[in-house]
Design a protein around this motif. Structure first.
Motif, PDB file in Angstrom:
ATOM      1  N   PRO A 192       0.819  -1.222   0.000  1.00 42.53           N
ATOM      2  CA  PRO A 192       0.000   0.000   0.000  1.00 42.53           C
ATOM      3  C   PRO A 192       0.848   1.266   0.000  1.00 42.53           C
ATOM      4  N   CYS A 193       0.234   2.344  -0.446  1.00 44.81           N
ATOM      5  CA  CYS A 193       0.890   3.662  -0.459  1.00 44.81           C
ATOM      6  C   CYS A 193      -0.110   4.690   0.047  1.00 44.81           C
ATOM      7  N   PHE A 194       0.155   5.221   1.233  1.00 42.65           N
ATOM      8  CA  PHE A 194      -0.709   6.236   1.827  1.00 42.65           C
ATOM      9  C   PHE A 194       0.127   7.481   2.090  1.00 42.65           C
ATOM     10  N   ASP A 195      -0.126   8.530   1.328  1.00 46.66           N
ATOM     11  CA  ASP A 195       0.644   9.759   1.461  1.00 46.66           C
ATOM     12  C   ASP A 195       0.160  10.584   2.651  1.00 46.66           C
ATOM     13  N   TYR A 196       1.024  11.530   3.051  1.00 48.90           N
ATOM     14  CA  TYR A 196       0.737  12.418   4.177  1.00 48.90           C
ATOM     15  C   TYR A 196       0.513  13.829   3.659  1.00 48.90           C
ATOM     16  N   VAL A 197      -0.389  14.546   4.323  1.00 43.42           N
ATOM     17  CA  VAL A 197      -0.759  15.883   3.859  1.00 43.42           C
ATOM     18  C   VAL A 197      -0.915  16.832   5.041  1.00 43.42           C
ATOM     19  N   PHE A 198      -0.836  18.126   4.731  1.00 43.76           N
ATOM     20  CA  PHE A 198      -1.207  19.167   5.681  1.00 43.76           C
ATOM     21  C   PHE A 198      -2.698  19.478   5.490  1.00 43.76           C
ATOM     22  N   VAL A 199      -3.423  19.509   6.583  1.00 43.58           N
ATOM     23  CA  VAL A 199      -4.853  19.834   6.566  1.00 43.58           C
ATOM     24  C   VAL A 199      -5.069  21.121   7.346  1.00 43.58           C
ATOM     25  N   VAL A 200      -5.803  22.065   6.755  1.00 36.91           N
ATOM     26  CA  VAL A 200      -6.059  23.347   7.416  1.00 36.91           C
ATOM     27  C   VAL A 200      -7.088  23.151   8.528  1.00 36.91           C
ATOM     28  N   THR A 201      -6.717  23.503   9.748  1.00 37.04           N
ATOM     29  CA  THR A 201      -7.619  23.389  10.892  1.00 37.04           C
ATOM     30  C   THR A 201      -7.926  24.737  11.545  1.00 37.04           C
ATOM     31  N   ASP A 202      -7.066  25.726  11.328  1.00 41.57           N
ATOM     32  CA  ASP A 202      -7.279  27.059  11.905  1.00 41.57           C
ATOM     33  C   ASP A 202      -6.820  28.113  10.905  1.00 41.57           C
ATOM     34  N   PRO A 203      -7.723  28.588  10.042  1.00 40.16           N
ATOM     35  CA  PRO A 203      -7.315  29.554   9.002  1.00 40.16           C
ATOM     36  C   PRO A 203      -6.784  30.868   9.564  1.00 40.16           C
ATOM     37  N   GLN A 204      -7.060  31.158  10.830  1.00 42.44           N
ATOM     38  CA  GLN A 204      -6.609  32.422  11.407  1.00 42.44           C
ATOM     39  C   GLN A 204      -5.167  32.370  11.887  1.00 42.44           C
ATOM     40  N   ALA A 205      -4.625  31.164  12.066  1.00 45.23           N
ATOM     41  CA  ALA A 205      -3.257  31.018  12.558  1.00 45.23           C
ATOM     42  C   ALA A 205      -2.274  30.957  11.390  1.00 45.23           C
ATOM     43  N   GLU A 206      -0.989  30.834  11.723  1.00 44.93           N
ATOM     44  CA  GLU A 206       0.057  30.790  10.704  1.00 44.93           C
ATOM     45  C   GLU A 206       0.935  29.573  10.925  1.00 44.93           C
ATOM     46  N   GLY A 207       1.550  29.113   9.827  1.00 45.20           N
ATOM     47  CA  GLY A 207       2.487  28.008   9.910  1.00 45.20           C
ATOM     48  C   GLY A 207       1.838  26.735  10.415  1.00 45.20           C
ATOM     49  N   MET A 208       2.599  25.952  11.180  1.00 42.08           N
ATOM     50  CA  MET A 208       2.106  24.677  11.678  1.00 42.08           C
ATOM     51  C   MET A 208       0.982  24.840  12.690  1.00 42.08           C
ATOM     52  N   ARG A 209       0.841  26.010  13.275  1.00 37.64           N
ATOM     53  CA  ARG A 209      -0.250  26.219  14.227  1.00 37.64           C
ATOM     54  C   ARG A 209      -1.603  26.279  13.515  1.00 37.64           C
ATOM     55  N   ALA A 210      -1.579  26.440  12.204  1.00 38.66           N
ATOM     56  CA  ALA A 210      -2.814  26.456  11.420  1.00 38.66           C
ATOM     57  C   ALA A 210      -3.109  25.106  10.786  1.00 38.66           C
ATOM     58  N   LEU A 211      -2.176  24.155  10.926  1.00 32.46           N
ATOM     59  CA  LEU A 211      -2.262  22.919  10.168  1.00 32.46           C
ATOM     60  C   LEU A 211      -2.164  21.695  11.059  1.00 32.46           C
ATOM     61  N   ASP A 212      -2.753  20.618  10.590  1.00 31.45           N
ATOM     62  CA  ASP A 212      -2.548  19.291  11.154  1.00 31.45           C
ATOM     63  C   ASP A 212      -1.897  18.421  10.094  1.00 31.45           C
ATOM     64  N   VAL A 213      -1.033  17.524  10.537  1.00 25.82           N
ATOM     65  CA  VAL A 213      -0.480  16.509   9.634  1.00 25.82           C
ATOM     66  C   VAL A 213      -1.362  15.275   9.723  1.00 25.82           C
ATOM     67  N   THR A 214      -1.750  14.732   8.582  1.00 23.51           N
ATOM     68  CA  THR A 214      -2.618  13.565   8.557  1.00 23.51           C
ATOM     69  C   THR A 214      -2.140  12.584   7.492  1.00 23.51           C
ATOM     70  N   CYS A 215      -2.516  11.329   7.669  1.00 21.53           N
ATOM     71  CA  CYS A 215      -2.261  10.294   6.676  1.00 21.53           C
ATOM     72  C   CYS A 215      -3.557  10.022   5.932  1.00 21.53           C
ATOM     73  N   VAL A 216      -3.512  10.062   4.607  1.00 25.41           N
ATOM     74  CA  VAL A 216      -4.706   9.834   3.794  1.00 25.41           C
ATOM     75  C   VAL A 216      -4.876   8.331   3.577  1.00 25.41           C
ATOM     76  N   LEU A 217      -5.952   7.778   4.120  1.00 24.93           N
ATOM     77  CA  LEU A 217      -6.206   6.345   4.024  1.00 24.93           C
ATOM     78  C   LEU A 217      -7.101   5.993   2.847  1.00 24.93           C
ATOM     79  N   CYS A 218      -7.861   6.974   2.352  1.00 25.69           N
ATOM     80  CA  CYS A 218      -8.756   6.685   1.225  1.00 25.69           C
ATOM     81  C   CYS A 218      -9.304   7.986   0.671  1.00 25.69           C
ATOM     82  N   PHE A 219      -9.397   8.062  -0.654  1.00 25.06           N
ATOM     83  CA  PHE A 219     -10.139   9.126  -1.326  1.00 25.06           C
ATOM     84  C   PHE A 219     -11.445   8.534  -1.849  1.00 25.06           C
ATOM     85  N   PHE A 220     -12.533   9.254  -1.655  1.00 25.49           N
ATOM     86  CA  PHE A 220     -13.803   8.764  -2.166  1.00 25.49           C
ATOM     87  C   PHE A 220     -14.744   9.949  -2.376  1.00 25.49           C
TER      88      PHE A 220
END
Length: 208
Positions: free
Chosen positions: A77-105
């Protein structure tokens, strides 16, 4: 993924009632919209984004692919990692979460098509980057239910994906047997990771 019906209904609740975001631990499952029809599964998605600092791109537009497939080149399997926006008001990593994509649908509900992703959330370790490496540290997030730790999964709209992410395992002091670490399971062998801000100059501008 036994929790998939719950996280899908939670996603629908958030889409239909954005002012009242769904929390699985607070809103009963039977109060969320229910969906039990067809899903369309995809092995990858493409992102097109504006990057004014990239002088080599055409009109500062860049393009990248993110993969999530159960079998990559017949090796695993190949599951890529992405930055997901969780707080548009913040900057840098404080605005983002790192997540692993398990499925697109995608699926259709009330005449609206929702392109989605199932993600495994990662938690930030600390409130600042590591002092020695200058990179943020993350670790997989789990839910402590009964006597088992279950992956903290969620369904998100693909528009929340900001950019691909690259993680570097934080190694211990003992040697690693290369025969035990395969490409498709290498990230499962470690407990925490550096968010590699040196992967490319786009990531360097994001993960600070």
């Amino acid at each position: 993924m036994p929790q998939f019906p719950e996280i899908l209904c939670c996603f629908l609740h958030g889409q239909l009632y954005p002012a009242n975001a769904c929390d699985l631990q607070e809103i009963p499952f039977d109060e969320c919209p229910f969906y039990d029809s067809k899903l369309c599964i995809y092995n990858s998605t493409s992102l097109t984004f504006f990057a004014p600092s990239d002088l080599s791109s055409i009109y500062s537009m860049c393009h990248e692919y993110i993969h999530s497939c159960s079998m990559w080149r017949n090796e695993g399997p190949c599951f890529d990692y992405v930055f997901v926006v969780t707080d548009p008001q913040a900057e840098g990593m404080r605005a983002l979460d790192v997540t692993c994509v398990l499925c697109f649908f995608s699926f259709r509900y009330l005449q609206t098509v929702y392109p989605c992703a199932i993600i495994h959330r990662f938690n930030h370790v600390g409130d600042n980057p590591d002092e020695d490496m200058g990179m943020w540290i993350v670790c997989p997030s789990y839910l402590a239910l009964c006597t088992h730790n279950i992956q903290n999964l969620a369904v998100i709209h693909v528009n929340m994906i900001y950019h691909a992410a690259h993680l570097i395992p934080i190694y211990s002091t003992h040697n690693i047997n290369s025969r035990d670490v395969r490409l498709h399971c290498s990230y499962d062998m470690f407990h925490s990771f550096y968010v590699n801000k040196f992967a490319d100059h786009h990531t360097f501008e994001i993960a600070f």
